[in-house]
Scaffold this motif. Sequence first.
Motif: not given
Length: 331
Positions: A142-164
């Motif tokens: 969906v266009g995100l990286n492995e490091e995203s696993c360690q982050k919380y939802p508030h650390e992403f933009s709206g578009g990135q959260r929808q990709r999650i």
Amino acid sequence: MNDTILQVEHLTKYFDAQENLIVRSRGNVKAVDDISFSVKKGSIFALVGESGCGKSTTARLILKLIEPTAGKVTFDGKDVFALPPSELQKMRRDIQMIFQDPYSSLNPRWRIGRILTEPLDTHKIGTPAQRREKAIELLKVVGLNEESCQKYPHEFSGGQRQRIGIARALITNPKFVICDEPISALDVSIQAQIINLLKKLQVQFDLTYLFITHDLRVVRFLCDTVGVMYLGKLVETGPTDAIFSDPRHPYTQALFSAIPVPDPDNEKEEILLEGDVPSPIDPPSGCHFHTRCPYAKEICSQQEPPLQTVDGEHKCACHLLSGMNVAPKTP
């Protein structure tokens, strides 16, 4: 060979209406009122209509997140409403949902890795290592990286959260995905990216979508079939090209006339509907739309029109189709 993956028959949901905090019934809210449609494997079926017409309630009924008042839903040959709890849970591996708000649908206390692996934990799919590997794989898809696993939802933009949210919906390898207004909460600049991603994933994973939206421009680009809802009823269904080129129900015509045209020299007349949408607690008799319809006849307030065939798979519920001066088409 039957290519239908979802069959909805006479689906109905009435909610008890109550006044304030006093348990005093005021009747029933007819959220979904006797609708029927089918979705073919590998296709995208759009449910469109104004807010409050019953689109999202229909989605939750299909998943049996709420109990139906009446009707039947058959998914992949199985009667959803007749399944015992254990079988219903297994079925939900095959039907997933992408929600409208990508922030409220993600647990703010969990890291993304846990959010993605939680469905695999619930369904006992794979080992912990395999679950994490699957989560990382889908994040990359969906266009995100492995490091995203360690982050919380508030650390992403709206578009990135929808990709999650999309990655979470795909983690169990579903056959059918319900997209409930998946772009309406996003910036316009991001909406096209998410639509293109959904289209790519549909082909890549051989998915079938039920796409709920009020954005008709997206429907024309993305969807194969359209169902138009008004006040809990399906008033028109059919192939996207047929409905866009020849909308037959006056409500559909009004919706389509409001689609913005990018060319300022190509003017078209917008059909303005008078009055407000009636209350679903006490909908009008006969055709629910007759109180706002510019072509309404006496019969429209007396008899509910059946969903009848216009041409091929194109169907419309309107008395005007029965030799009563068919409503003019939208230019």
